[in-house]
Design a protein around this motif. Structure first.
Motif, PDB file in Angstrom:
ATOM      1  N   TYR A  11       1.019  -1.361  -0.057  1.00 31.00           N
ATOM      2  CA  TYR A  11       0.183  -0.097  -0.231  1.00 31.00           C
ATOM      3  C   TYR A  11       0.968   1.168   0.022  1.00 31.00           C
ATOM      4  O   TYR A  11       0.519   2.260  -0.766  1.00 31.00           O
ATOM      5  N   PHE A  12       1.829   1.312   0.802  1.00 28.09           N
ATOM      6  CA  PHE A  12       2.699   2.612   1.100  1.00 28.09           C
ATOM      7  C   PHE A  12       3.634   2.674  -0.258  1.00 28.09           C
ATOM      8  O   PHE A  12       3.570   3.917  -1.018  1.00 28.09           O
ATOM      9  N   SER A  13       3.792   1.704  -1.126  1.00 22.22           N
ATOM     10  CA  SER A  13       4.561   1.889  -2.539  1.00 22.22           C
ATOM     11  C   SER A  13       3.550   2.360  -3.326  1.00 22.22           C
ATOM     12  O   SER A  13       3.952   3.306  -4.163  1.00 22.22           O
ATOM     13  N   LEU A  14       2.246   1.873  -3.244  1.00 20.17           N
ATOM     14  CA  LEU A  14       1.245   2.403  -4.344  1.00 20.17           C
ATOM     15  C   LEU A  14       0.947   3.741  -4.100  1.00 20.17           C
ATOM     16  O   LEU A  14       0.749   4.498  -4.887  1.00 20.17           O
ATOM     17  N   ALA A  15       0.795   4.091  -2.710  1.00 21.70           N
ATOM     18  CA  ALA A  15       0.375   5.497  -2.374  1.00 21.70           C
ATOM     19  C   ALA A  15       1.618   6.597  -2.739  1.00 21.70           C
ATOM     20  O   ALA A  15       1.351   7.729  -3.037  1.00 21.70           O
TER      21      ALA A  15
ATOM     22  N   SER B   6       1.087   7.141  -6.354  1.00 27.34           N
ATOM     23  CA  SER B   6      -0.149   7.840  -6.448  1.00 27.34           C
ATOM     24  C   SER B   6       0.353   9.361  -6.402  1.00 27.34           C
ATOM     25  O   SER B   6      -0.465  10.105  -6.708  1.00 27.34           O
ATOM     26  N   GLU B   7       1.160   9.881  -5.567  1.00 32.11           N
ATOM     27  CA  GLU B   7       1.490  11.033  -5.002  1.00 32.11           C
ATOM     28  C   GLU B   7       2.417  11.714  -5.896  1.00 32.11           C
ATOM     29  O   GLU B   7       2.854  12.932  -5.769  1.00 32.11           O
ATOM     30  N   ALA B   8       3.387  10.910  -6.849  1.00 32.88           N
ATOM     31  CA  ALA B   8       4.520  11.417  -7.511  1.00 32.88           C
ATOM     32  C   ALA B   8       3.926  12.044  -9.038  1.00 32.88           C
ATOM     33  O   ALA B   8       2.603  11.775  -9.433  1.00 32.88           O
ATOM     34  N   PRO B   9       4.589  13.091  -9.328  1.00 31.98           N
ATOM     35  CA  PRO B   9       4.126  13.686 -10.746  1.00 31.98           C
ATOM     36  C   PRO B   9       3.756  12.570 -11.856  1.00 31.98           C
ATOM     37  O   PRO B   9       4.436  11.805 -12.081  1.00 31.98           O
TER      38      PRO B   9
ATOM     39  N   ALA C  63      14.096   5.882  -6.690  1.00 30.88           N
ATOM     40  CA  ALA C  63      13.528   7.022  -5.827  1.00 30.88           C
ATOM     41  C   ALA C  63      12.532   6.195  -5.042  1.00 30.88           C
ATOM     42  O   ALA C  63      12.488   6.701  -3.820  1.00 30.88           O
ATOM     43  N   LEU C  64      11.752   5.256  -5.446  1.00 30.93           N
ATOM     44  CA  LEU C  64      10.651   4.723  -4.553  1.00 30.93           C
ATOM     45  C   LEU C  64      11.443   3.909  -3.994  1.00 30.93           C
ATOM     46  O   LEU C  64      10.854   3.942  -2.727  1.00 30.93           O
TER      47      LEU C  64
ATOM     48  N   THR D 115      -0.933   2.354 -12.691  1.00 27.80           N
ATOM     49  CA  THR D 115      -1.628   2.301 -13.792  1.00 27.80           C
ATOM     50  C   THR D 115      -3.189   2.845 -13.495  1.00 27.80           C
ATOM     51  O   THR D 115      -3.268   3.051 -12.018  1.00 27.80           O
ATOM     52  N   GLU D 116      -4.219   2.865 -14.228  1.00 29.08           N
ATOM     53  CA  GLU D 116      -5.354   3.293 -13.938  1.00 29.08           C
ATOM     54  C   GLU D 116      -5.875   2.426 -12.561  1.00 29.08           C
ATOM     55  O   GLU D 116      -6.655   2.706 -11.804  1.00 29.08           O
ATOM     56  N   ALA D 117      -5.772   1.155 -12.995  1.00 31.03           N
ATOM     57  CA  ALA D 117      -6.143   0.198 -11.890  1.00 31.03           C
ATOM     58  C   ALA D 117      -5.526   0.215 -10.617  1.00 31.03           C
ATOM     59  O   ALA D 117      -6.213   0.049  -9.568  1.00 31.03           O
ATOM     60  N   GLY D 118      -4.281   0.704 -10.688  1.00 35.57           N
ATOM     61  CA  GLY D 118      -3.548   0.835  -9.536  1.00 35.57           C
ATOM     62  C   GLY D 118      -4.185   1.976  -8.714  1.00 35.57           C
ATOM     63  O   GLY D 118      -4.031   1.810  -7.492  1.00 35.57           O
ATOM     64  N   TRP D 119      -4.363   3.229  -9.307  1.00 32.41           N
ATOM     65  CA  TRP D 119      -4.978   4.384  -8.784  1.00 32.41           C
ATOM     66  C   TRP D 119      -6.307   3.990  -8.156  1.00 32.41           C
ATOM     67  O   TRP D 119      -6.564   4.392  -7.004  1.00 32.41           O
ATOM     68  N   GLU D 120      -6.929   3.074  -8.730  1.00 35.85           N
ATOM     69  CA  GLU D 120      -8.240   2.620  -8.248  1.00 35.85           C
ATOM     70  C   GLU D 120      -8.108   1.950  -6.869  1.00 35.85           C
ATOM     71  O   GLU D 120      -8.934   1.945  -5.947  1.00 35.85           O
ATOM     72  N   LYS D 121      -7.244   1.130  -6.822  1.00 40.95           N
ATOM     73  CA  LYS D 121      -6.848   0.152  -5.896  1.00 40.95           C
ATOM     74  C   LYS D 121      -6.505   1.194  -4.667  1.00 40.95           C
ATOM     75  O   LYS D 121      -6.867   0.843  -3.518  1.00 40.95           O
ATOM     76  N   VAL D 122      -5.413   2.078  -4.826  1.00 40.45           N
ATOM     77  CA  VAL D 122      -5.130   3.006  -3.685  1.00 40.45           C
ATOM     78  C   VAL D 122      -6.447   3.907  -3.082  1.00 40.45           C
ATOM     79  O   VAL D 122      -6.751   4.074  -2.041  1.00 40.45           O
TER      80      VAL D 122
END
Length: 164
Positions: free
Chosen positions: A43-47, A50-53, A61-62, A103-110
């Motif tokens: 979750y933290f990695s996806l988050a 999600s906040e990166a440009p 960097a991640l 991805t868009e699916a990753g954004w929806e998961k977050v």
């Protein structure tokens, strides 16, 4: 060398901090696993992505933001990539580097996971403290992070509260 033993107050504080360090990750993992089939690190990695440009970061960097080794992060990203939540792209400026893209699916998961995670963080930590205690906790953790991460490699070390 003379050992500077902990005073009773210092020992009390240390034992409690050690308990929180052990118990909090387990609780965060349990909620995210139960509700989202994610670990807290997932979750933290996806988050962070999600906040990166453009929801895009270099793998290195991640890794720095999440305090992960490159092999660990690469394994996690392979799993998240298999779920369709992340994809890897070559870095345009450096053929040796890899960019990670949410991805868009990753954004929806977050977006789906965030309310439950925030609720857990609130119930376990934030809501049991007064605003003054939250400010004190932030100050205490800033001091500890300054010793643990003087180069501010971990994202949390460089964060400052809004308004400062």
């Amino acid at each position: 060398m003379d050992t500077r033993w902990l005073s009773e107050d210092e020992r009390h504080a240390w034992i409690r901090l050690a308990a929180v360090v052990e118990l909090l990750p387990r609780e965060l993992d349990a909620q995210l696993q139960r509700d989202e089939q994610l670990s807290h690190f997932d979750y933290f990695s996806l988050a962070m992505l999600s906040e990166a440009p453009a929801r895009r970061l270099r793998l290195t960097a991640l890794a720095a933001m999440t305090n992960a080794t490159l092999p660990r992060l690469s394994r996690v990203m392979s799993r998240l990539e298999a779920e369709g939540w992340v994809q890897r792209e070559p870095c345009p400026g450096d053929k040796r580097a890899v960019n990670l893209v949410l991805t868009e699916a990753g954004w929806e998961k977050v977006v789906h996971a965030a309310p439950g995670h925030v609720g857990t963080v609130r119930s376990l930590v934030i809501d049991v403290l007064t605003p003054e205690q939250i400010a004190q906790l932030s100050e205490v953790l800033d001091r500890v992070l300054a010793v643990l991460d003087p180069e501010q490699r971990v994202m949390a070390s460089a964060l400052r509260p809004s308004g400062t």
